[in-house]
Design a protein around this motif. Structure first.
Motif, PDB file in Angstrom:
ATOM      1  N   ARG A   1      12.823   1.536  53.551  1.00 39.97           N
ATOM      2  CA  ARG A   1      12.608   0.155  53.097  1.00 39.97           C
ATOM      3  C   ARG A   1      12.055  -0.700  54.232  1.00 39.97           C
ATOM      4  NH1 ARG A   1      17.151  -4.323  51.506  1.00 39.97           N
ATOM      5  NH2 ARG A   1      15.667  -5.994  51.139  1.00 39.97           N
TER       6      ARG A   1
ATOM      7  N   ILE B   1       8.235   1.935  49.788  1.00 38.07           N
ATOM      8  CA  ILE B   1       8.988   1.541  48.598  1.00 38.07           C
ATOM      9  C   ILE B   1       9.304   2.739  47.706  1.00 38.07           C
ATOM     10  CG2 ILE B   1       9.009   0.027  46.575  1.00 38.07           C
ATOM     11  CD1 ILE B   1       8.915  -1.429  49.318  1.00 38.07           C
TER      12      ILE B   1
ATOM     13  N   THR C   1      12.043   4.836  49.166  1.00 35.43           N
ATOM     14  CA  THR C   1      13.317   4.136  49.008  1.00 35.43           C
ATOM     15  C   THR C   1      13.836   4.298  47.588  1.00 35.43           C
ATOM     16  OG1 THR C   1      12.618   2.490  50.643  1.00 35.43           O
ATOM     17  CG2 THR C   1      14.472   1.900  49.229  1.00 35.43           C
TER      18      THR C   1
ATOM     19  N   LEU D   1      20.392  -1.801  48.821  1.00 29.64           N
ATOM     20  CA  LEU D   1      19.237  -0.982  48.457  1.00 29.64           C
ATOM     21  C   LEU D   1      19.101  -0.880  46.938  1.00 29.64           C
ATOM     22  CD1 LEU D   1      19.621   1.841  51.102  1.00 29.64           C
ATOM     23  CD2 LEU D   1      17.706   0.242  50.940  1.00 29.64           C
TER      24      LEU D   1
END
Length: 71
Positions: free
Chosen positions: A13, A18, A21, A54
């Motif tokens: 991240r 992205i 993640t 997250l």
């Protein structure tokens, strides 16, 4: 191992990866992984908080992506 994956997702991240993640968070949210209650109990409060952040981040990205597709 859970802490390593949480750390990797956090670093991804921070580096702007992205999709990476999102995939790591999805893996940690897998039903089989979530059922590892004793293993999750060994994860520190700080790492659990990072994981929750997250999850929120990924959730907002998915919402944004769906919104942009619809409009």
């Amino acid at each position: 191992m859970l802490v390593v994956l949480i750390s990797c997702a956090s670093r991804a991240r921070a580096q702007g990866a992205i999709n990476c993640t999102m995939e790591l968070v999805a893996a940690l949210n897998n039903g089989a992984v979530q059922r590892l209650k004793k293993t999750w109990d060994l994860v520190s409060r700080k790492d659990k908080q990072t994981f929750e952040e997250l999850e929120e981040f990924v959730s907002s990205k998915v919402r944004d992506k769906c919104f942009s597709i619809l409009h």
